[in-house]
Design a protein around this motif. Sequence first.
Motif, PDB file in Angstrom:
ATOM      1  N   ALA A   3       0.831  -1.205   0.000  1.00 58.68           N
ATOM      2  CA  ALA A   3       0.000   0.000   0.000  1.00 58.68           C
ATOM      3  C   ALA A   3       0.860   1.247   0.000  1.00 58.68           C
ATOM      4  O   ALA A   3       0.448   2.294  -0.483  1.00 58.68           O
ATOM      5  CB  ALA A   3      -0.935  -0.007   1.206  1.00 58.68           C
ATOM      6  N   GLY A   4       2.076   1.143   0.535  1.00 55.99           N
ATOM      7  CA  GLY A   4       2.978   2.296   0.576  1.00 55.99           C
ATOM      8  C   GLY A   4       3.472   2.718  -0.797  1.00 55.99           C
ATOM      9  O   GLY A   4       3.810   3.872  -1.018  1.00 55.99           O
ATOM     10  N   SER A   5       3.528   1.777  -1.731  1.00 59.94           N
ATOM     11  CA  SER A   5       3.997   2.130  -3.075  1.00 59.94           C
ATOM     12  C   SER A   5       2.846   2.533  -3.997  1.00 59.94           C
ATOM     13  O   SER A   5       3.076   2.880  -5.152  1.00 59.94           O
ATOM     14  CB  SER A   5       4.770   0.961  -3.691  1.00 59.94           C
ATOM     15  N   PHE A   6       1.637   2.519  -3.478  1.00 57.26           N
ATOM     16  CA  PHE A   6       0.467   2.871  -4.280  1.00 57.26           C
ATOM     17  C   PHE A   6       0.577   4.268  -4.902  1.00 57.26           C
ATOM     18  O   PHE A   6       0.376   4.417  -6.109  1.00 57.26           O
ATOM     19  CB  PHE A   6      -0.810   2.741  -3.440  1.00 57.26           C
ATOM     20  N   PRO A   7       0.905   5.309  -4.138  1.00 58.44           N
ATOM     21  CA  PRO A   7       1.011   6.649  -4.748  1.00 58.44           C
ATOM     22  C   PRO A   7       2.063   6.718  -5.849  1.00 58.44           C
ATOM     23  O   PRO A   7       1.854   7.355  -6.878  1.00 58.44           O
ATOM     24  CB  PRO A   7       1.379   7.562  -3.579  1.00 58.44           C
ATOM     25  N   SER A   8       3.182   6.032  -5.631  1.00 55.88           N
ATOM     26  CA  SER A   8       4.228   6.072  -6.657  1.00 55.88           C
ATOM     27  C   SER A   8       3.799   5.332  -7.920  1.00 55.88           C
ATOM     28  O   SER A   8       4.166   5.722  -9.033  1.00 55.88           O
ATOM     29  CB  SER A   8       5.544   5.514  -6.115  1.00 55.88           C
ATOM     30  N   GLU A   9       3.005   4.277  -7.769  1.00 59.67           N
ATOM     31  CA  GLU A   9       2.501   3.555  -8.939  1.00 59.67           C
ATOM     32  C   GLU A   9       1.511   4.420  -9.726  1.00 59.67           C
ATOM     33  O   GLU A   9       1.517   4.414 -10.957  1.00 59.67           O
ATOM     34  CB  GLU A   9       1.846   2.240  -8.521  1.00 59.67           C
ATOM     35  N   LEU A  10       0.675   5.160  -9.018  1.00 59.98           N
ATOM     36  CA  LEU A  10      -0.244   6.080  -9.702  1.00 59.98           C
ATOM     37  C   LEU A  10       0.526   7.185 -10.410  1.00 59.98           C
ATOM     38  O   LEU A  10       0.216   7.551 -11.547  1.00 59.98           O
ATOM     39  CB  LEU A  10      -1.235   6.692  -8.704  1.00 59.98           C
ATOM     40  N   PHE A 115      -4.552  -0.040  -8.001  1.00 63.35           N
ATOM     41  CA  PHE A 115      -5.631  -0.136  -7.006  1.00 63.35           C
ATOM     42  C   PHE A 115      -5.829  -1.582  -6.556  1.00 63.35           C
ATOM     43  O   PHE A 115      -5.976  -1.858  -5.371  1.00 63.35           O
ATOM     44  CB  PHE A 115      -6.953   0.408  -7.557  1.00 63.35           C
ATOM     45  N   GLY A 116      -5.836  -2.495  -7.506  1.00 64.02           N
ATOM     46  CA  GLY A 116      -6.030  -3.902  -7.173  1.00 64.02           C
ATOM     47  C   GLY A 116      -4.959  -4.425  -6.254  1.00 64.02           C
ATOM     48  O   GLY A 116      -5.243  -5.115  -5.255  1.00 64.02           O
ATOM     49  N   SER A 117      -3.720  -4.109  -6.538  1.00 60.37           N
ATOM     50  CA  SER A 117      -2.612  -4.568  -5.698  1.00 60.37           C
ATOM     51  C   SER A 117      -2.665  -3.952  -4.313  1.00 60.37           C
ATOM     52  O   SER A 117      -2.379  -4.602  -3.315  1.00 60.37           O
ATOM     53  CB  SER A 117      -1.277  -4.232  -6.357  1.00 60.37           C
ATOM     54  N   ALA A 118      -3.027  -2.684  -4.243  1.00 56.11           N
ATOM     55  CA  ALA A 118      -3.079  -2.002  -2.952  1.00 56.11           C
ATOM     56  C   ALA A 118      -4.222  -2.537  -2.092  1.00 56.11           C
ATOM     57  O   ALA A 118      -4.092  -2.641  -0.866  1.00 56.11           O
ATOM     58  CB  ALA A 118      -3.244  -0.503  -3.149  1.00 56.11           C
ATOM     59  N   LEU A 119      -5.324  -2.881  -2.703  1.00 52.68           N
ATOM     60  CA  LEU A 119      -6.478  -3.361  -1.951  1.00 52.68           C
ATOM     61  C   LEU A 119      -6.377  -4.838  -1.587  1.00 52.68           C
ATOM     62  O   LEU A 119      -7.041  -5.285  -0.655  1.00 52.68           O
ATOM     63  CB  LEU A 119      -7.768  -3.121  -2.750  1.00 52.68           C
ATOM     64  N   GLU A 120      -5.553  -5.600  -2.299  1.00 55.99           N
ATOM     65  CA  GLU A 120      -5.417  -7.041  -2.048  1.00 55.99           C
ATOM     66  C   GLU A 120      -4.979  -7.343  -0.622  1.00 55.99           C
ATOM     67  O   GLU A 120      -5.523  -8.220   0.026  1.00 55.99           O
ATOM     68  CB  GLU A 120      -4.411  -7.665  -3.018  1.00 55.99           C
ATOM     69  N   GLY A 121      -4.012  -6.630  -0.133  1.00 57.08           N
ATOM     70  CA  GLY A 121      -3.474  -6.900   1.193  1.00 57.08           C
ATOM     71  C   GLY A 121      -4.359  -6.398   2.324  1.00 57.08           C
ATOM     72  O   GLY A 121      -4.135  -6.720   3.479  1.00 57.08           O
ATOM     73  N   GLY A 122      -5.348  -5.610   2.024  1.00 61.01           N
ATOM     74  CA  GLY A 122      -6.210  -5.056   3.052  1.00 61.01           C
ATOM     75  C   GLY A 122      -5.541  -3.948   3.848  1.00 61.01           C
ATOM     76  O   GLY A 122      -6.069  -3.490   4.865  1.00 61.01           O
ATOM     77  N   ASN A 123      -4.375  -3.503   3.403  1.00 61.88           N
ATOM     78  CA  ASN A 123      -3.622  -2.476   4.122  1.00 61.88           C
ATOM     79  C   ASN A 123      -3.736  -1.113   3.455  1.00 61.88           C
ATOM     80  O   ASN A 123      -2.981  -0.206   3.785  1.00 61.88           O
ATOM     81  CB  ASN A 123      -2.143  -2.871   4.207  1.00 61.88           C
ATOM     82  N   PHE A 124      -4.672  -0.966   2.553  1.00 61.53           N
ATOM     83  CA  PHE A 124      -4.779   0.270   1.791  1.00 61.53           C
ATOM     84  C   PHE A 124      -5.083   1.475   2.686  1.00 61.53           C
ATOM     85  O   PHE A 124      -4.581   2.560   2.470  1.00 61.53           O
ATOM     86  CB  PHE A 124      -5.868   0.123   0.724  1.00 61.53           C
TER      87      PHE A 124
END
Length: 145
Positions: A3-10, A115-124
């Motif tokens: 979830a921490g890399s979500f902003p950088s992926e966007l 989004f899918g990867s970030a939400l998978e772990g439930g840590n979004f």
Amino acid sequence: MSAGSFPSELYKANVELQQRIIKLLQECGSNWMAAVQQFGMGGTSDSTAQIEGRLRAADWQSLATLPSEVLWPAFQSRLNDVQVANQIALKNQISFATGLQQALGNWHQSVFDAFGSALEGGNFFKHWGISGAQAVTTDAKTAEK
């Protein structure tokens, strides 16, 4: 992906989209420049060659009739050039639109994957101190009110 890399992926997806759009605009612009140069040089070189040929022949009477003799072939040539220019314009527009559609499709997939990867772990939602289950429950309670 965490979830921490979500902003950088966007951010990465957005930058890639911008780069692709800039490349498409540059390609389209260079295609237009090539077409303009081709038509500009072709039209003047034909007329200039005919006029210079008459001047070298030293036939002054034929120079007097030059406008009427040159006008019709030049007009027909320009009509053909307009048709070719329309075809080039259509080809450039289709190429740009297709490239833009592909770029937007790639961007959409990248954002969806992020989004899918970030939400998978439930840590979004952990950045805000909320667990995934708490966020859904809170949203449902807010919607009920």
